[in-house]
Design an enzyme around this catalytic site. Structure first.
Site, mmCIF file in Angstrom:
data_model
loop_
_atom_site.group_PDB
_atom_site.id
_atom_site.type_symbol
_atom_site.label_atom_id
_atom_site.label_comp_id
_atom_site.label_asym_id
_atom_site.label_seq_id
_atom_site.Cartn_x
_atom_site.Cartn_y
_atom_site.Cartn_z
ATOM 1 N N SER A 115 -23.528 15.704 0.687
ATOM 2 C CA SER A 115 -24.223 16.985 0.843
ATOM 3 C C SER A 115 -23.383 18.139 0.304
ATOM 4 O O SER A 115 -22.160 18.152 0.473
ATOM 5 C CB SER A 115 -24.493 17.213 2.338
ATOM 6 O OG SER A 115 -24.766 18.573 2.579
ATOM 7 N N TYR A 138 -27.654 22.247 -2.855
ATOM 8 C CA TYR A 138 -28.390 23.386 -2.321
ATOM 9 C C TYR A 138 -28.264 24.496 -3.346
ATOM 10 O O TYR A 138 -27.144 24.800 -3.805
ATOM 11 C CB TYR A 138 -27.782 23.856 -0.993
ATOM 12 C CG TYR A 138 -28.284 23.130 0.224
ATOM 13 C CD1 TYR A 138 -29.643 22.876 0.414
ATOM 14 C CD2 TYR A 138 -27.395 22.713 1.219
ATOM 15 C CE1 TYR A 138 -30.095 22.217 1.544
ATOM 16 C CE2 TYR A 138 -27.849 22.062 2.362
ATOM 17 C CZ TYR A 138 -29.200 21.805 2.514
ATOM 18 O OH TYR A 138 -29.647 21.161 3.636
ATOM 19 N N ARG A 173 -34.125 25.922 14.807
ATOM 20 C CA ARG A 173 -33.831 24.796 15.699
ATOM 21 C C ARG A 173 -33.470 25.346 17.067
ATOM 22 O O ARG A 173 -32.403 25.942 17.251
ATOM 23 C CB ARG A 173 -32.700 23.952 15.122
ATOM 24 C CG ARG A 173 -33.153 23.332 13.808
ATOM 25 C CD ARG A 173 -32.049 22.757 12.985
ATOM 26 N NE ARG A 173 -32.502 22.673 11.613
ATOM 27 C CZ ARG A 173 -31.757 22.942 10.557
ATOM 28 N NH1 ARG A 173 -30.500 23.285 10.694
ATOM 29 N NH2 ARG A 173 -32.265 22.867 9.347
ATOM 30 N N HIS A 281 -36.769 16.696 5.664
ATOM 31 C CA HIS A 281 -35.462 17.062 6.207
ATOM 32 C C HIS A 281 -35.282 16.486 7.620
ATOM 33 O O HIS A 281 -34.608 17.063 8.464
ATOM 34 C CB HIS A 281 -35.333 18.583 6.232
ATOM 35 C CG HIS A 281 -34.007 19.111 5.767
ATOM 36 N ND1 HIS A 281 -33.809 19.656 4.526
ATOM 37 C CD2 HIS A 281 -32.804 19.203 6.392
ATOM 38 C CE1 HIS A 281 -32.553 20.071 4.411
ATOM 39 N NE2 HIS A 281 -31.918 19.797 5.523
ATOM 40 N N ARG A 316 -35.729 4.275 11.516
ATOM 41 C CA ARG A 316 -34.821 3.868 12.596
ATOM 42 C C ARG A 316 -34.684 2.353 12.689
ATOM 43 O O ARG A 316 -33.885 1.853 13.484
ATOM 44 C CB ARG A 316 -35.345 4.363 13.962
ATOM 45 C CG ARG A 316 -35.476 5.864 14.077
ATOM 46 C CD ARG A 316 -34.116 6.558 14.171
ATOM 47 N NE ARG A 316 -34.273 7.987 14.372
ATOM 48 C CZ ARG A 316 -34.429 8.874 13.386
ATOM 49 N NH1 ARG A 316 -34.422 8.481 12.117
ATOM 50 N NH2 ARG A 316 -34.578 10.160 13.659
#
Ligand SMILES: Cc1cc2nc3c(=O)[nH]c(=O)nc-3n(C[C@H](O)[C@H](O)[C@H](O)COP(=O)(O)O)c2cc1C
Length: 390
Positions: A115, A138, A173, A281, A316
């Site tokens: 990232s 980004y 968030r 995301h 998952r």
């Protein structure tokens, strides 16, 4: 101590068990940073549920005594059809997590996506992932910052870059707001109290030092507000024109990460991109949005002959990777699944997470009657099965 850890990791049967182990070892503010999603976390849950709701119908009496999980992505063959998604600031979750995961992905021969906002520099991660690394970009509000990252990624030898499109605004968030989380990190009395309750995490963190967004470290030293930090990292001005400039600039394979609409995917193909990542995301941006499993078939139907289609958000289980493939994805990325592994037990925990996903994948392939990924297709989707005449 180490023995005890290895024994408890061996008892973890699935990613959810590793998540629970991580929750017990990590202070709440740091656990929430990775575990949480946007607002009511409806999209976060919807991602997981949408994959798990998809029924695949097994076909029996196929000889599955030998199963091959390999998958090819941009000309490179990997041991499994999934890799590590880019995660920023992961060393705040478990100290040293970035390098542990990059090295492990190399050892297990799966892709590792570094990232822009990682807590380790892209150069160190390229070296650790040693050919298995891809870079996530980004786009900054400051063109010279974006150009700096691109030229560093080039010099570090990355051949695949994915530019993240789904951050026109920062995700809201609620857990992070309640925890008063800030970048750069702030040690409030509340944070210190939470750390005191998780001594192993606290001691390991002390040894590693305060995590930060390493690729921007110099720039952020002079930042005076959170808004300024955000502007350095991401920009609401990222547009198709910006993408065109990046396409012209980057000579390697280029993907756009965060595609949710078939028409956006078609436009990526028209602009000369090599692939897309169907992603929301991990439910961290738009709580009102769709699950990736819901939009994947429409997107894959529109562009799978033109673009490599990768998917993430909500995976998952090993069987979720098969579900993704049946819905049209060429490859999958997992974010939290491997992060929970590191949180549960450092490198050994991440190793356990990969082993569990692979074990589930091999079992599910056999159960489905497929010897390899090429044997899994839309004809396995129960919803698409022909109905018998009434
Ligand atoms: C804590 C955290 C940080 C993330 N940081 C980034 C990032 O820096 N860049 C990016 O493109 N995506 C980032 N993502 C999104 C992941 O790359 C990926 O899309 C998501 O985790 C997939 O969902 P999953 O966690 O359900 O597998 C982040 C996700 C999490 C959980």
């Amino acid at each position: 101590m180490v023995d005890l850890m290895v024994r408890s990791l061996a008892r973890a049967a699935c990613i959810d068990d590793l998540r629970e182990m991580a929750r017990r070892r990590i202070p709440r503010f740091a656990f929430d940073l990775v575990d949480g999603g946007a607002e009511n976390e409806r999209n976060l849950r919807r991602n997981v549920e949408a994959f798990q709701e998809i029924a695949l119908t097994p076909r029996y009496m196929v000889d599955v005594s030998s199963i091959d999980t390999q998958a090819t992505l941009f000309g490179k063959t990997y041991a499994a059809p999934f890799g590590m998604a880019p995660i920023g600031m992961l060393n705040a979750f478990w100290p040293g997590a970035d390098l542990m995961l990059a090295r492990l992905c190399k050892r297990e021969n799966i892709p590792y996506v570094a990232s822009s906002a990682a807590s380790t520099t892209l150069e160190e991660l390229a070296e650790a992932a040693d050919g298995n690394g891809m870079f996530q970009l980004y786009v900054s509000g400051d063109d010279s910052v974006t150009e700096g990252l691109i030229s560093r990624a080039e010099a570090a030898g990355y051949e695949v870059m994915m530019v993240t499109a789904d951050v026109p605004a920062a995700g809201k968030r609620d857990r992070d707001i309640r925890n008063q989380l800030a970048v750069p990190f702030r040690f409030t009395p509340e944070v210190i109290a939470q750390c005191a309750m998780k001594p192993l995490w606290a001691l390991t963190s002390l040894r590693h030092g305060t995590p930060n967004v390493a690729n921007y470290a110099n720039l952020l030293q002079s930042a005076t507000s959170y808004a300024e930090v955000q502007k350095t990292l991401i920009t609401p001005g990222f547009s198709w024109d910006s993408l065109a400039k990046i396409r012209a600039r980057w000579r390697g394979k280029l993907l756009v990460k965060g595609i949710l609409h078939p028409q956006d995917a078609v436009k990526c193909a028209e602009m000369g991109c090599d692939g897309i990542v169907v992603s929301n995301h991990g439910g961290r941006q738009v709580d009102f949005g769709p699950a990736t499993a819901e939009v994947l078939p429409g997107i894959a139907g529109a562009v799978s002959d033109k673009l490599t289609v990768i998917v993430d958000s909500g995976i998952r289980r090993g069987a979720d990777v098969l579900r993704a493939h049946a819905l049209g994805a060429d490859f999958a990325l997992v974010g939290r699944a491997l992060a929970f592994g590191v949180g549960a037990g450092g490198a050994a925990g991440a190793d356990r997470a990969i082993a569990l996903l692979k074990l589930e994948l091999v079992r599910a392939l056999g159960q489905l009657g497929a010897r390899d990924m090429a044997g899994v297709g839309s004809d396995h989707l129960t919803a698409a099965m022909p109905r018998p005449p009434l």
